[in-house]
Enzyme design. Structure first.
Site, mmCIF file in Angstrom:
data_model
loop_
_atom_site.group_PDB
_atom_site.id
_atom_site.type_symbol
_atom_site.label_atom_id
_atom_site.label_comp_id
_atom_site.label_asym_id
_atom_site.label_seq_id
_atom_site.Cartn_x
_atom_site.Cartn_y
_atom_site.Cartn_z
ATOM 1 N N GLY A 171 0.837 -1.195 0.000
ATOM 2 C CA GLY A 171 0.000 0.000 0.000
ATOM 3 C C GLY A 171 0.871 1.244 0.000
ATOM 4 N N ALA A 407 24.872 9.981 -27.245
ATOM 5 C CA ALA A 407 25.362 9.241 -26.077
ATOM 6 C C ALA A 407 26.749 9.725 -25.666
ATOM 7 C CB ALA A 407 25.375 7.744 -26.368
HETATM 8 C C1 HXC Z 1 -3.425 -4.344 12.287
HETATM 9 C C2 HXC Z 1 -2.383 -6.209 11.504
HETATM 10 C C3 HXC Z 1 -2.200 -5.618 10.248
HETATM 11 C C4 HXC Z 1 -2.675 -4.280 10.063
HETATM 12 C C5 HXC Z 1 -1.344 -7.575 10.179
HETATM 13 N N1 HXC Z 1 -1.852 -7.432 11.407
HETATM 14 N N2 HXC Z 1 -1.549 -6.475 9.447
HETATM 15 N N3 HXC Z 1 -2.993 -5.576 12.514
HETATM 16 N N4 HXC Z 1 -3.270 -3.682 11.108
HETATM 17 N N5 HXC Z 1 -2.500 -3.613 8.920
HETATM 18 C C6 HXC Z 1 -1.820 -8.395 12.495
HETATM 19 C C7 HXC Z 1 -2.689 -9.597 12.269
HETATM 20 O O1 HXC Z 1 -4.006 -9.338 12.672
HETATM 21 C C8 HXC Z 1 -2.000 -10.648 13.122
HETATM 22 O O2 HXC Z 1 -2.348 -10.406 14.453
HETATM 23 C C9 HXC Z 1 -0.554 -10.279 13.000
HETATM 24 O O3 HXC Z 1 -0.510 -8.909 12.568
HETATM 25 C C10 HXC Z 1 0.165 -11.114 11.959
HETATM 26 O O4 HXC Z 1 -0.571 -11.089 10.754
HETATM 27 P P1 HXC Z 1 -0.906 -12.420 9.933
HETATM 28 O O5 HXC Z 1 -1.949 -12.056 8.960
HETATM 29 O O6 HXC Z 1 -1.162 -13.546 10.859
HETATM 30 O O7 HXC Z 1 0.498 -12.664 9.216
HETATM 31 P P2 HXC Z 1 0.792 -13.226 7.776
HETATM 32 O O8 HXC Z 1 -0.042 -14.432 7.532
HETATM 33 O O9 HXC Z 1 2.261 -13.360 7.692
HETATM 34 O O10 HXC Z 1 0.296 -12.092 6.752
HETATM 35 C C11 HXC Z 1 0.937 -10.861 6.743
HETATM 36 C C12 HXC Z 1 0.140 -9.854 5.879
HETATM 37 C C13 HXC Z 1 -1.348 -9.821 6.367
HETATM 38 C C14 HXC Z 1 0.176 -10.295 4.414
HETATM 39 C C15 HXC Z 1 0.822 -8.525 6.010
HETATM 40 O O11 HXC Z 1 -1.342 -9.654 7.799
HETATM 41 C C16 HXC Z 1 -2.136 -8.729 5.764
HETATM 42 O O12 HXC Z 1 -2.606 -8.840 4.613
HETATM 43 N N6 HXC Z 1 -2.323 -7.635 6.502
HETATM 44 C C17 HXC Z 1 -3.105 -6.502 6.057
HETATM 45 C C18 HXC Z 1 -2.348 -5.752 5.032
HETATM 46 C C19 HXC Z 1 -3.083 -4.526 4.600
HETATM 47 O O13 HXC Z 1 -4.044 -4.582 3.847
HETATM 48 N N7 HXC Z 1 -2.663 -3.385 5.187
HETATM 49 C C20 HXC Z 1 -3.249 -2.112 4.884
HETATM 50 C C21 HXC Z 1 -2.569 -1.668 3.593
HETATM 51 S S1 HXC Z 1 -3.119 -0.084 3.137
HETATM 52 P P3 HXC Z 1 -2.388 -11.593 15.547
HETATM 53 O O14 HXC Z 1 -2.890 -10.942 16.787
HETATM 54 O O15 HXC Z 1 -3.312 -12.629 15.007
HETATM 55 O O16 HXC Z 1 -0.979 -12.081 15.674
HETATM 56 C C22 HXC Z 1 -2.007 0.884 3.871
HETATM 57 C C23 HXC Z 1 -2.270 2.288 3.616
HETATM 58 C C24 HXC Z 1 -1.051 3.092 3.892
HETATM 59 O O17 HXC Z 1 -1.132 0.479 4.497
HETATM 60 C C25 HXC Z 1 -1.281 4.436 3.303
HETATM 61 C C26 HXC Z 1 -0.124 5.317 3.436
HETATM 62 C C27 HXC Z 1 -0.326 6.568 2.650
#
Ligand code: HXC
Length: 519
Positions: A171, A407
Site C-alpha cells: 500500500g 550518447a
Molecule cells: C493491524 C495487523 C495488520 C494491520 C497484520 N496485522 N496487518 N494488525 N493492522 N495492517 C496483524 C494480524 O491481525 C495478526 O495479528 C498479526 O498482525 C500477523 O498477521 P498475519 O496475517 O497472521 O500474518 P501473515 O499471515 O504473515 O500475513 C501478513 C500480511 C497480512 C500479508 C501482512 O497480515 C495482511 O494482509 N495484513 C493486512 C495488510 C493490509 O491490507 N494493510 C493495509 C494496507 S493499506 P495476531 O494478533 O493474530 O498475531 C495501507 C495504507 C497506507 O497500508 C497508506 C499510506 C499513505
C-alpha cells in the site's frame, strides 16, 4: 517502593519490551526464516553500540478493544548506534506486534528518530517488515505515514537514507522506502506493491502471485525499485554496513578516505589488450572496473536491472567514488530508458553526497525504435544528461572504445563540465559508427550500385576513410575535448592522480529554488 524495587521494575519492563509481541510470535518469525526487529539491529550495528529510544511508548487507540492490547514499544524499535564507529540512526519494524502495522505512536517514534538523524547529520537506516497502516486506527495512521514521507523528502540529499525490506511493505507504505536513496530486498519473504494480488484480481482480472507482483527478484530486475537483492537478511545487513563505508555522514561532509596499501602505480598490462579487434565483439566492463579499483572491490548497485549500464561504489587509493560504465556485454552497452534512469539517479546521489564520479565510456548510442520513443527516451536520456551537467563533484571520464552521437555528449563529456576527460588509443569518438555513416552519406550512390561485390567494396573503402578520420581519439584530442590519450594499463594511476588534483575542486551552480530535471 524501594529504589531497588524501582530498578527491578525498570529491568522487568525492559525485558518485557524486548520480547515485542511475545515468544510465540518471535518463534513464528523465526520459522519464516526471518530475524526479529532487535536481532536485525544487533547484526547491523557495531556490537553493543545500540542505544534505544521510546521503549515504553504504547498506542492510544481505544477502537475495537485495543486499549486492552498494548505492547511496550508499539511495534517499532528505534534508536542509534554505530557502524565501523560512525553514528547511524535506525528504525526496525517489529512484525511480532500487530504485524508491524503503523499506528499514530509508531509513526511518532519513526519521526523522532528521523528528526534526530537530521539534527545530528547522520545516515538513517529503516528496516521494514509491516502489514501497513494499523487497521484499527484508521486515519491517524494515514497521517502518520504522511509525516514520515515529508521527513523523507526533506532529508533527501541531506543525510543518506537507506531502506531494507525484510517482510511485507504494501500500500502507501511503499512510498517511504521509495523516497529513500537505496532499497534492499531479500529473495524470500520480502515484497512491495501498491496493491496486493487480491485487489489486482478484482480490478484487472489478472491472476498473479505475491512474488511475481512485488517480490525481491522482480523489483531488483524488472521495475528497478530495489537496488540490492540478497539471499538472506544477514547477508543484507552486512551489505548495508559495506554501503555505509562509501558514504559521508551528510551532504556537508566528504566521504571518509581510508588507508590503502594497493599501489597507486600498479600497471595492469592486460588492459592494453582487453579491447577486442572486432568493434562488435563484447567484453565485460566489470573486469576493467575490478582491475583498476582498490583491492578489486566494487559494490555494484542495481546489478540485475538495466544491465547495459553498470553503477556502483569503489575506492581509488582509499577515496570513495561512484563508477558509471557502459556494459558492452549486454545490449552492446546501448543507452535506453532504463539505463538512463538508473545512471541518472546514481549520478545525482553521488553529487548530493560529494562522491566523485568516474565514468567509463563504451557506448554505441541510444537504442533506436518506437518502443523507446513512445516510452519517452528523449525525457529519460535527458535525465542522465541533466544529472551529469548539473553535478559539481569531481568528474573523470575515460573513453575506452565507442562514444557515438548523443550518447557521447551524455556520458560526462567535456562540455558537461567533465573535469578530466581521458581516452584510450582504442577510443572512437564520432557522430555515429562507420557503417551507419556510410549509409547516410552515400545512400544515393549505394542504391545505384547493383553488383553486390562492387557494393561491398564501395562500403569497405568508405568505412575505412571514415574510421581513419573519426574512429580514434586524436580528432577529439586535437580540439582539447579529450585532455589526454592514456595507456590503458596506466588507467588506475591517471585516475588517482586526477582525483588528487581535484580534491579541492570548487564549483557552484547558479542560485535557484531547485532545478527542473526532466522527470
Ligand atoms: C493491524 C495487523 C495488520 C494491520 C497484520 N496485522 N496487518 N494488525 N493492522 N495492517 C496483524 C494480524 O491481525 C495478526 O495479528 C498479526 O498482525 C500477523 O498477521 P498475519 O496475517 O497472521 O500474518 P501473515 O499471515 O504473515 O500475513 C501478513 C500480511 C497480512 C500479508 C501482512 O497480515 C495482511 O494482509 N495484513 C493486512 C495488510 C493490509 O491490507 N494493510 C493495509 C494496507 S493499506 P495476531 O494478533 O493474530 O498475531 C495501507 C495504507 C497506507 O497500508 C497508506 C499510506 C499513505
Amino acid at each position: 517502593m524501594s529504589s531497588q524495587d524501582k530498578v527491578k521494575k525498570l529491568i522487568d519492563l525492559r525485558t518485557e519490551a524486548k520480547l515485542g509481541g511475545g515468544v510465540k510470535r518471535i518463534e513464528a518469525q523465526h520459522r519464516k526464516g526471518k530475524f526479529t526487529a532487535r536481532e536485525r539491529i544487533e547484526l547491523l550495528l557495531d556490537e553493543g553500540s545500540f542505544e534505544e529510544f521510546d521503549m515504553f511508548v504504547t498506542h492510544r487507540c481505544t477502537n475495537f478493544g485495543m486499549e486492552k492490547k498494548k505492547f511496550l514499544g508499539d511495534g517499532v524499535v528505534t534508536g542509534h548506534g554505530t557502524i565501523d564507529g560512525r553514528v547511524v540512526y535506525v528504525f526496525s519494524q517489529d512484525f511480532t506486534v500487530f504485524g508491524g502495522s503503523l499506528s499514530e505512536t509508531f509513526a511518532q517514534k519513526i519521526c523522532k528518530v528521523m528528526d534526530m538523524a537530521m539534527k545530528a547529520g547522520a545516515p538513517l537506516i529503516g528496516i521494514n517488515d509491516s502489514g501497513g497502516a494499523r487497521i484499527q486506527e484508521g486515519v491517524t495512521s494515514l497521517a502518520g505515514y504522511a509525516e514520515i514521507f515529508e521527513r523523507n523528502i526533506l532529508a533527501s540529499g541531506v543525510i543518506p537514507q537507506i531502506s531494507a525490506i525484510f517482510g511485507p511493505c504494501a500500500g502507501g507504505a511503499v512510498y517511504s522506502p521509495a523516497l529513500t536513496d537505496f532499497i534492499m530486498m531479500t529473495e524470500q519473504n520480502s515484497y512491495m506493491f501498491v496493491t496486493g494480488p487480491k485487489v489486482v484480481k478484482t480490478v484487472t482480472g489478472e491472476n498473479i502471485s505475491v512474488e511475481d507482483l512485488g517480490g525481491g527478484k522482480i523489483h531488483a530486475s524488472k521495475s528497478g525499485v530495489a537496488h540490492f537483492l540478497v539471499d538472506e537478511e544477514k547477508e543484507g545487513l552486512m551489505l548495508l554496513r559495506k554501503l555505509i563505508s562509501f558514504l559521508p555522514q551528510n551532504n556537508l561532509e566528504d566521504p571518509i578516505v581510508t588507508e590503502s596499501s594497493d599501489p597507486i602505480d600498479r600497471l595492469d598490462d592486460y588492459l592494453n589488450e582487453i579491447i577486442p579487434e572486432n568493434p562488435n565483439q563484447p567484453y565485460d566492463i566489470t573486469d576493467i572496473i575490478t582491475t583498476i579499483v582498490d583491492y578489486s572491490e566494487f559494490l555494484e548497485i542495481h546489478r540485475n536491472y538495466a544491465k547495459n549500464i553498470v553503477v556502483g561504489f569503489a575506492k581509488f587509493d582509499g577515496q570513495p567514488v561512484g563508477i558509471v560504465a557502459n556494459q558492452p556485454n549486454y545490449l552492446a552497452g546501448v543507452l535506453d530508458i532504463e539505463a538512463s534512469r538508473k545512471a541518472a539517479r546514481f549520478v545525482r546521489f553521488c553529487d548530493s553526497f560529494n562522491i566523485p564520479i568516474i565514468t567509463l565510456v563504451d557506448v554505441p548510442g541510444f537504442l533506436p525504435g518506437s518502443k523507446q520513443e513512445y516510452g519517452g527516451i528523449i525525457t529519460h536520456g535527458a535525465k542522465l544528461m541533466f544529472a551529469y551537467g548539473e553535478a559539481t563533484v569531481p568528474k573523470i571520464t575515460v573513453t575506452l572504445r565507442k562514444s557515438y552521437g548523443g550518447a557521447h555528449d551524455v556520458m560526462s563529456c567535456k562540455q558537461l563540465r567533465g573535469d578530466l576527460n581521458y581516452a584510450w588509443p582504442t577510443a572512437e569518438i564520432a557522430v555515429m559508427g562507420a557503417s551507419g555513416a556510410v549509409e547516410v552519406l552515400h545512400g544515393r550512390k549505394l542504391a545505384e550500385i547493383e553488383d553486390p561485390e562492387e557494393k561491398a567494396k564501395f562500403i569497405a573503402n568508405h568505412e575505412e576513410e571514415y574510421k581513419e578520420k573519426f574512429a580514434n581519439p586524436f580528432e577529439a584530442a586535437a580540439y582539447g575535448y579529450i585532455d589526454d590519450i592514456i595507456e590503458p594499463r596506466n588507467t588506475r594511476f591517471r585516475i588517482i592522480r586526477g582525483l588528487q588534483s581535484l580534491a579541492t575542486k570548487k564549483l557552484v551552480n547558479p542560485p535557484k529554488k531547485h532545478s527542473n530535471i526532466p522527470l
